[in-house]
Design an enzyme around this catalytic site. Structure first.
Site, PDB file in Angstrom:
ATOM      1  N   ASP A 102       4.037   2.479  -4.060  1.00  7.40           N
ATOM      2  CA  ASP A 102       3.171   3.459  -4.725  1.00  7.40           C
ATOM      3  C   ASP A 102       3.013   3.016  -6.182  1.00  7.40           C
ATOM      4  O   ASP A 102       3.990   2.996  -6.935  1.00  7.40           O
ATOM      5  CB  ASP A 102       3.834   4.843  -4.639  1.00  7.40           C
ATOM      6  N   VAL A 103       1.786   2.670  -6.572  1.00  7.52           N
ATOM      7  CA  VAL A 103       1.576   2.108  -7.922  1.00  7.52           C
ATOM      8  C   VAL A 103       1.803   3.126  -9.036  1.00  7.52           C
ATOM      9  O   VAL A 103       1.889   2.748 -10.197  1.00  7.52           O
ATOM     10  CB  VAL A 103       0.156   1.502  -8.079  1.00  7.52           C
ATOM     11  N   LYS A 160     -12.633   2.070 -14.553  1.00  6.81           N
ATOM     12  CA  LYS A 160     -13.114   0.687 -14.452  1.00  6.81           C
ATOM     13  C   LYS A 160     -13.331   0.072 -15.837  1.00  6.81           C
ATOM     14  O   LYS A 160     -13.002  -1.091 -16.065  1.00  6.81           O
ATOM     15  CB  LYS A 160     -14.377   0.615 -13.597  1.00  6.81           C
ATOM     16  N   TYR A 211     -14.263   7.426 -12.340  1.00  2.28           N
ATOM     17  CA  TYR A 211     -14.544   6.070 -11.862  1.00  2.28           C
ATOM     18  C   TYR A 211     -14.938   5.174 -13.029  1.00  2.28           C
ATOM     19  O   TYR A 211     -14.413   4.073 -13.204  1.00  2.28           O
ATOM     20  CB  TYR A 211     -15.642   6.097 -10.778  1.00  2.28           C
ATOM     21  N   VAL A 218     -20.029  -2.791  -1.549  1.00  3.34           N
ATOM     22  CA  VAL A 218     -19.819  -3.512  -0.292  1.00  3.34           C
ATOM     23  C   VAL A 218     -20.358  -2.665   0.858  1.00  3.34           C
ATOM     24  O   VAL A 218     -20.018  -1.476   0.964  1.00  3.34           O
ATOM     25  CB  VAL A 218     -18.305  -3.737  -0.068  1.00  3.34           C
ATOM     26  N   ASP A 240       0.866  -1.179   0.000  1.00  2.00           N
ATOM     27  CA  ASP A 240       0.000   0.000   0.000  1.00  2.00           C
ATOM     28  C   ASP A 240       0.904   1.231   0.000  1.00  2.00           C
ATOM     29  O   ASP A 240       2.047   1.168   0.472  1.00  2.00           O
ATOM     30  CB  ASP A 240      -0.909   0.015   1.232  1.00  2.00           C
TER      31      ASP A 240
HETATM   32  N1  LIG Z   1     -15.673  -1.016  -1.645  1.00 10.35           N
HETATM   33  C1  LIG Z   1     -16.558  -1.211  -2.602  1.00 10.35           C
HETATM   34  O1  LIG Z   1     -17.785  -1.174  -2.400  1.00 10.35           O
HETATM   35  C2  LIG Z   1     -16.079  -1.511  -4.003  1.00 10.35           C
HETATM   36  C3  LIG Z   1     -17.019  -1.891  -4.966  1.00 10.35           C
HETATM   37  C4  LIG Z   1     -16.581  -2.154  -6.251  1.00 10.35           C
HETATM   38  C5  LIG Z   1     -15.245  -2.054  -6.562  1.00 10.35           C
HETATM   39  N2  LIG Z   1     -14.357  -1.672  -5.609  1.00 10.35           N
HETATM   40  C6  LIG Z   1     -12.945  -1.584  -5.987  1.00 10.35           C
HETATM   41  O2  LIG Z   1     -12.189  -2.432  -5.143  1.00 10.35           O
HETATM   42  C7  LIG Z   1     -10.891  -1.882  -4.942  1.00 10.35           C
HETATM   43  C8  LIG Z   1     -10.641  -1.719  -3.452  1.00 10.35           C
HETATM   44  O3  LIG Z   1     -11.646  -0.886  -2.904  1.00 10.35           O
HETATM   45  P1  LIG Z   1     -11.698  -0.531  -1.365  1.00 10.35           P
HETATM   46  O4  LIG Z   1     -13.098  -0.240  -1.036  1.00 10.35           O
HETATM   47  O5  LIG Z   1     -10.952  -1.545  -0.583  1.00 10.35           O
HETATM   48  O6  LIG Z   1     -10.890   0.860  -1.368  1.00 10.35           O
HETATM   49  P2  LIG Z   1     -10.104   1.543  -0.162  1.00 10.35           P
HETATM   50  O7  LIG Z   1     -10.173   3.008  -0.409  1.00 10.35           O
HETATM   51  O8  LIG Z   1     -10.560   1.008   1.149  1.00 10.35           O
HETATM   52  O9  LIG Z   1      -8.594   1.031  -0.391  1.00 10.35           O
HETATM   53  C9  LIG Z   1      -7.803   1.513  -1.432  1.00 10.35           C
HETATM   54  C10 LIG Z   1      -6.356   1.455  -0.972  1.00 10.35           C
HETATM   55  O10 LIG Z   1      -5.532   1.942  -2.041  1.00 10.35           O
HETATM   56  C11 LIG Z   1      -4.457   2.633  -1.447  1.00 10.35           C
HETATM   57  N3  LIG Z   1      -3.814   3.533  -2.419  1.00 10.35           N
HETATM   58  C12 LIG Z   1      -4.201   4.776  -2.797  1.00 10.35           C
HETATM   59  N4  LIG Z   1      -3.305   5.291  -3.652  1.00 10.35           N
HETATM   60  C13 LIG Z   1      -2.337   4.364  -3.822  1.00 10.35           C
HETATM   61  C14 LIG Z   1      -1.130   4.326  -4.573  1.00 10.35           C
HETATM   62  N5  LIG Z   1      -0.722   5.375  -5.304  1.00 10.35           N
HETATM   63  N6  LIG Z   1      -0.372   3.202  -4.524  1.00 10.35           N
HETATM   64  C15 LIG Z   1      -0.742   2.159  -3.747  1.00 10.35           C
HETATM   65  N7  LIG Z   1      -1.865   2.143  -3.001  1.00 10.35           N
HETATM   66  C16 LIG Z   1      -2.652   3.243  -3.046  1.00 10.35           C
HETATM   67  C17 LIG Z   1      -5.074   3.374  -0.269  1.00 10.35           C
HETATM   68  O11 LIG Z   1      -4.086   3.746   0.681  1.00 10.35           O
HETATM   69  C18 LIG Z   1      -6.074   2.344   0.250  1.00 10.35           C
HETATM   70  O12 LIG Z   1      -5.527   1.566   1.300  1.00 10.35           O
HETATM   71  C19 LIG Z   1     -10.885  -0.546  -5.689  1.00 10.35           C
HETATM   72  O13 LIG Z   1     -10.326  -0.743  -6.966  1.00 10.35           O
HETATM   73  C20 LIG Z   1     -12.357  -0.197  -5.785  1.00 10.35           C
HETATM   74  O14 LIG Z   1     -12.644   0.659  -6.858  1.00 10.35           O
HETATM   75  C21 LIG Z   1     -14.734  -1.406  -4.323  1.00 10.35           C
END
Ligand SMILES: NC(=O)c1ccc[n+]([C@@H]2O[C@H](COP(=O)([O-])OP(=O)(O)OC[C@H]3O[C@@H](n4cnc5c(N)ncnc54)[C@H](O)[C@@H]3O)[C@@H](O)[C@H]2O)c1
Length: 282
Positions: free
Chosen positions: A79-80, A197, A193, A226, A52
């Site tokens: 960092d991605v 996606k 978004y 979620v 992360d």
């Molecule tokens: N939560 C939902 O309801 C949901 C639904 C559909 C899809 N998604 C997708 O699932 C994935 C995870 O979602 P989530 O809810 O766990 O999100 P989240 O915001 O809880 O977690 C995202 C993580 O990415 C990290 N991050 C941000 N910038 C970064 C970088 N430059 N390099 C590395 N890490 C970085 C953040 O620190 C964070 O820990 C995402 O792609 C999101 O779009 C989530």
């Protein structure tokens, strides 16, 4: 002629879910779903590098998971958006067999100093566009380019891109409406978004075709929303759009991640799997 005798023996049934001896790297793994992906892969024996941009968060999540999987969880700062950061982790902890491109920016509804709702298309700042795409889409490209190329040279690898049900449908902006605001002030799910996606689905198809004969499989998982203590009005509006009548529990994608990242899905590449309580079937 291809006969069953010329097809290599592969594990079948539950044995096909075994990832013992494999190393998985998850991006954005300290977030809500990233830690679920980590638990899912550790549960079937993978060594998991939980990366992360926020190291403190990654370490704290790793500590919890280590209680269950002491030898399999390794936190790392990555960092991605930065190739040097990805290369550093790969050189320290690789080679990587499984990459889960999960990192994303959760867009916040935000009013600028002059009281303009900046999530709306007309006012969406170019910096937000650049930043969100850099993390959600360019980040997946960079990780796939750097780690996937090594997988291809070794003749084995799996890439899983985490998209969303919004990879195939438009956001229903009525979900985000706030009472008492004029139409032009209503917050919306930002354009980035959808672009990110849908872009991940294109990236998946491209990489799957590119590496199809190199032993690297690439798929997309598209989760629906979620439940995470959202307000009641939002939950009611969203669940009204979901045939199963509820949001997902965070643990409900684990078995799909296990399937998509293991030899259980050995004949599958380039696909987008939607797990959304039926939202996109209507
Ligand atoms: N939560 C939902 O309801 C949901 C639904 C559909 C899809 N998604 C997708 O699932 C994935 C995870 O979602 P989530 O809810 O766990 O999100 P989240 O915001 O809880 O977690 C995202 C993580 O990415 C990290 N991050 C941000 N910038 C970064 C970088 N430059 N390099 C590395 N890490 C970085 C953040 O620190 C964070 O820990 C995402 O792609 C999101 O779009 C989530």
């Amino acid at each position: 002629m291809v006969t069953s005798a010329s097809v290599p023996q592969r594990p079948v049934g539950l044995a096909a879910f075994d990832l013992e001896g494999r190393t998985a790297l998850i991006t954005g793994a300290a977030g809500l779903l990233g830690q679920e992906h980590a638990a899912a892969l550790a549960q079937i024996g993978a060594r998991v590098i939980l990366t992360d941009v926020d190291l403190a968060k990654a370490e704290s999540v790793a500590l919890e998971l280590k209680a269950l999987y002491p030898d399999l969880i390794i936190p790392a700062q990555m960092d991605v958006t930065r190739a040097d950061s990805i290369k550093h982790v790969a050189s320290q902890l690789g080679p990587i067999d499984i990459l889960v491109n999960n990192a994303a920016i959760d867009p916040k509804f935000d009013r600028s100093a002059d009281q303009v709702e900046t999530s709306r298309l007309e006012h969406f700042p170019l910096e937000s566009w650049d930043f969100q795409i850099a993390v959600g889409l360019t980040g997946a490209f960079l990780c796939s380019q750097i780690l996937g190329a090594v997988m291809a040279s070794r003749g084995f690898g799996v890439i899983l891109n985490i998209a969303s049900d919004l990879s195939v449908i438009a956001p229903d902006q009525r979900l985000y409406r706030k009472e008492g605001l004029m139409d032009e002030d209503q917050p919306v799910k930002p354009v980035t978004y959808s672009v990110i996606k849908a872009g991940l689905v294109g990236l998946t198809r491209y990489l799957a075709g590119y590496w199809a004969d190199s032993g690297v499989r690439v798929n997309t998982l598209s989760p629906g929303g979620v439940f995470n203590d959202h307000d009641e009005v939002f939950v009611r509006r969203l669940t009204d759009l979901i045939p199963m009548g509820r949001m997902a529990d965070r643990s409900e994608y684990r078995s799909a991640v296990q399937f998509l990242c293991s030899p259980a899905s050995s004949y599958m590449t380039g696909q987008n799997i939607l797990i959304d309580g039926g939202r996109t079937l209507l």
